[in-house]
Design an enzyme around this catalytic site. Structure first.
Site, PDB file in Angstrom:
ATOM      1  N   ASP A   1     -18.292   1.871  12.129  1.00 34.12           N
ATOM      2  CA  ASP A   1     -16.869   1.957  11.750  1.00 34.12           C
ATOM      3  C   ASP A   1     -16.655   2.897  10.573  1.00 34.12           C
ATOM      4  O   ASP A   1     -15.866   2.627   9.677  1.00 34.12           O
ATOM      5  CB  ASP A   1     -16.306   0.561  11.424  1.00 34.12           C
ATOM      6  CG  ASP A   1     -14.787   0.588  11.238  1.00 34.12           C
ATOM      7  OD1 ASP A   1     -14.114   1.398  11.906  1.00 34.12           O
ATOM      8  OD2 ASP A   1     -14.271  -0.216  10.429  1.00 34.12           O
TER       9      ASP A   1
ATOM     10  N   VAL B   1      -7.590  -4.627   3.259  1.00 35.36           N
ATOM     11  CA  VAL B   1      -8.828  -4.835   4.005  1.00 35.36           C
ATOM     12  C   VAL B   1      -9.831  -5.762   3.316  1.00 35.36           C
ATOM     13  O   VAL B   1     -10.552  -6.503   3.988  1.00 35.36           O
ATOM     14  CB  VAL B   1      -9.513  -3.490   4.329  1.00 35.36           C
ATOM     15  CG1 VAL B   1      -8.669  -2.679   5.285  1.00 35.36           C
ATOM     16  CG2 VAL B   1      -9.825  -2.700   3.064  1.00 35.36           C
TER      17      VAL B   1
ATOM     18  N   TRP C   1      -5.032   7.291  11.714  1.00 30.55           N
ATOM     19  CA  TRP C   1      -4.075   6.377  11.096  1.00 30.55           C
ATOM     20  C   TRP C   1      -3.762   6.653   9.628  1.00 30.55           C
ATOM     21  O   TRP C   1      -3.086   5.852   8.984  1.00 30.55           O
ATOM     22  CB  TRP C   1      -4.548   4.936  11.252  1.00 30.55           C
ATOM     23  CG  TRP C   1      -5.925   4.623  10.766  1.00 30.55           C
ATOM     24  CD1 TRP C   1      -7.081   4.695  11.488  1.00 30.55           C
ATOM     25  CD2 TRP C   1      -6.302   4.147   9.470  1.00 30.55           C
ATOM     26  NE1 TRP C   1      -8.157   4.310  10.721  1.00 30.55           N
ATOM     27  CE2 TRP C   1      -7.720   3.969   9.491  1.00 30.55           C
ATOM     28  CE3 TRP C   1      -5.597   3.858   8.301  1.00 30.55           C
ATOM     29  CZ2 TRP C   1      -8.429   3.516   8.377  1.00 30.55           C
ATOM     30  CZ3 TRP C   1      -6.301   3.410   7.188  1.00 30.55           C
ATOM     31  CH2 TRP C   1      -7.694   3.239   7.234  1.00 30.55           C
TER      32      TRP C   1
ATOM     33  N   GLY D   1      -4.983   1.733  15.864  1.00 29.48           N
ATOM     34  CA  GLY D   1      -5.348   0.931  17.018  1.00 29.48           C
ATOM     35  C   GLY D   1      -6.760   1.096  17.519  1.00 29.48           C
ATOM     36  O   GLY D   1      -7.089   0.638  18.614  1.00 29.48           O
TER      37      GLY D   1
ATOM     38  N   GLU E   1       0.807  -1.210   0.000  1.00 29.42           N
ATOM     39  CA  GLU E   1       0.000   0.000   0.000  1.00 29.42           C
ATOM     40  C   GLU E   1       0.847   1.270   0.000  1.00 29.42           C
ATOM     41  O   GLU E   1       0.328   2.369   0.171  1.00 29.42           O
ATOM     42  CB  GLU E   1      -0.917   0.001   1.228  1.00 29.42           C
ATOM     43  CG  GLU E   1      -1.874  -1.169   1.244  1.00 29.42           C
ATOM     44  CD  GLU E   1      -2.840  -1.168   2.408  1.00 29.42           C
ATOM     45  OE1 GLU E   1      -3.791  -1.965   2.387  1.00 29.42           O
ATOM     46  OE2 GLU E   1      -2.655  -0.364   3.341  1.00 29.42           O
TER      47      GLU E   1
END
Length: 589
Positions: free
Chosen positions: A330, A560, A270, A220, A108
């Site tokens: 999410d 993912v 992130w 995290g 990535e």
């Protein structure tokens, strides 16, 4: 080019860390082993290197290189090069390649080009320098990851790239170190730790250097790790400031959390942010709250799922905008906040543009954080619209509980995941890699324990009933209206970033291993590469050396989608693993 033979493996992988992986892929992460690099026959001759200054970074949008993760501080992923254009792109061919790199995880990283040097990262925190013109390998640095770090990785062992400043190449690691290397030799200059490995924190993003400070943040959120962003002195790694993304009770926003829950509130920042040099403001996105089950933490849960405007010299917050309050799906707010000057309903704005995970395409005034507009860009049932204050209206009926399962769109991977889109100032369009999938969710009991997943929900990805069998698309969106102009649909997820060029082209890669060029105005495919060695989940870049334009891209399937998409990912099981860097150019005249 010599191969890199790497067999780092994950010891004691948790079910969370390997969820959804094919058995062979999970087994391939089992036991760490030392990286081995075949020695070159003769030491390469390193080209001269010009140190990178703050003024170089401010002027990155007009440079011949690619000096930071999104090319420049505005994050537009646009190059003002037109040597390669719709009239000749059909003759594009491979100029050089790295050869295959035997790591079976997702590649990535975004290559960084400074002068004749190209700096790349691979999964598991290896850094390689190439001659960007010839492909000659100049040096390689193999970071030794603490084994405990592998226990608390969410979404593959990826590393998205480096930052360059002075004569340093700077990157973060899966075990929460930030390391600076000498640009010409790869020798370590400094190495600092930001957090203990194995308790939830990890770093996968590329740093951003602003005013002599290395800005970088943690991952995290799925482990309840309280998110933070830091500014480090670029000369020695010393911490100058640290800002938590989840406020304590005595800080503004602290009252939006139940008592004590801020300590495990997630909010991992992130992904690399952007920077407005005119106002000296960092724009940085914040991820999901912890645990996922919103019924456990009533309140808005600031500053999860938010865009933060920070002073890069002190870390102090100037303003914020929360995309999704009390998120239970999410819907991270970490996608690249791109800077653009736009006109909307006859009024000019200095805007921040973001295609958010929650399925809405946002334009926000970057001077004060006020909403300009927000328009849905995919089928969306979780968000019902925008209220009078300029914030999303969440669908309370579609929030799961311990006794209620729900079906909603988009899935937890969002309408757009982390892959950077691009903005073309000439077409006034944003080019957005888009996902089309829904999900079921139901709550499950969960108690926080450091180093273990902190979700409180089970989930399964499903077809979107409005577009069954279509899991991806590339969309062009008019910045003046927020409305779609054109769309290229795909039965695969669109898991790669985009690059826009002055040559009237948009480049992006596909899961089945092709790099494609699209006409920026119409979306017509005008060039397709030969099939490459693996699927593409990275961001294409372009640079110039000695008047010649190049386009570069990593292959290397992972990330993912194969981990989390379950049955929807079945067609991609047979995609070959391993990375390879390809650099394309027009034939020499």
């Amino acid at each position: 080019m010599p191969k890199i033979s790497l067999q780092h493996r994950l010891k004691g992988a948790t079910a969370f860390g390997c969820a959804g992986l094919a058995l062979a892929a999970c087994a391939a992460l089992a036991v760490p082993a030392k990286a081995q690099t075949a020695a070159p026959a003769a030491a390469p001759v390193a080209p001269a290197y010009t140190p990178v200054s703050q003024s170089d970074l401010v002027g990155a949008s007009t440079s011949d290189g690619w000096l930071m993760f999104n090319r420049d501080y505005a994050g537009q992923d646009y190059v003002p090069f037109d040597q390669i254009n719709a009239g000749n792109v059909s003759t594009l061919s491979t100029a050089w390649t790295s050869g295959k790199i035997d790591i079976p995880d997702g590649f990535e990283g975004t290559p960084i080009v400074s002068g004749n040097y190209m700096f790349v990262t691979t999964p598991k925190d290896h850094v390689i320098a190439y001659n960007a013109k010839t492909g000659e390998k100049l040096w390689q640095y193999d970071y030794k990851i603490a084994p405990a770090a592998y226990k608390t990785l969410c979404c593959d062992t990826n590393n998205r790239g480096v930052a360059v400043y002075g004569s340093s190449v700077i990157f973060g690691t899966l075990d929460n170190h930030v390391v600076a290397l000498d640009a010409t030799t790869g020798k370590e200059q400094w190495n600092v730790s930001l957090a203990e490995p194995g308790v939830g924190y990890s770093i996968t993003e590329a740093p951003l250097v602003v005013n002599g400070k290395v800005i970088i943040a943690s991952g995290g959120g799925e482990y309840g790790a309280r998110g933070f962003i830091v500014g480090l002195d670029a000369t020695n790694g010393q911490q100058v400031w640290k800002t938590y993304t989840i406020p304590s009770p005595d800080e503004p926003g602290g009252d939006t959390w139940p008592k004590g829950m801020y300590q495990t509130g997630g909010g991992a920042a992130w992904m690399t942010g952007t920077y407005d040099a005119d106002t000296n403001t960092l724009l940085w996105g914040v991820g999901n709250p912890g645990p996922w089950l919103a019924k456990m933490r009533p309140g808005k849960n600031l500053y999860s799922d938010s865009l933060l405007a920070l002073d890069p010299d002190t870390g102090k917050m100037k303003w914020y905008y929360q995309y999704t309050a009390n998120d239970t799906w999410d819907y991270d707010g970490v996608n690249t906040p791109q800077l653009a000057d736009i006109t909307y309903e006859g009024k000019s704005y200095k805007a921040v543009i973001e295609a958010n995970r929650n399925g809405y395409f946002y334009a926000i005034d970057r001077t004060d954080g006020k909403l300009i507009y927000a328009k849905p860009f995919i089928h969306d049932t979780s968000i019902l619209g925008i209220d009078k204050t300029g914030h999303a209206i969440t669908n309370e009926e579609l929030k799961p509980t311990l006794t209620k399962s729900i079906f909603t769109c988009p899935s937890f991977l969002g309408g757009k995941n982390w892959w950077p889109g691009s903005i073309d100032p000439e077409t006034n369009m944003a080019y957005v890699p888009t996902l089309h999938a829904c999900m079921t969710m139901v709550g499950v009991p969960v108690t926080y324990s450091a180093g273990l997943p902190f979700l409180g929900e089970k989930f399964e990805m499903k077809d979107d009933p409005t577009s069954p069998g279509q899991y991806g698309s590339l969309q062009a969106i008019d910045l003046s209206t927020g409305k779609k102009v054109w769309e290229q649909k795909s039965s695969y997820p669109w898991d790669a970033g985009t690059l826009a060029t002055k040559g009237g082209l948009v480049f992006s890669g596909t899961v089945d291993g092709y790099l494609k060029a699209f006409d920026a105005k119409t979306g017509q495919v005008v060039w397709t590469s030969p099939q490459l060695t693996s699927g593409i989940i990275s961001n294409p870049i372009s640079y110039q050396i000695d008047g010649k334009q190049y386009v570069a891209i990593w292959t290397g399937w992972g990330g993912v989608w194969p981990i989390w998409a379950g049955k929807l990912a079945a067609p991609e099981v047979k995609i070959p693993r391993g990375g390879q860097l390809y650099v394309f150019a027009l034939p020499s005249s």
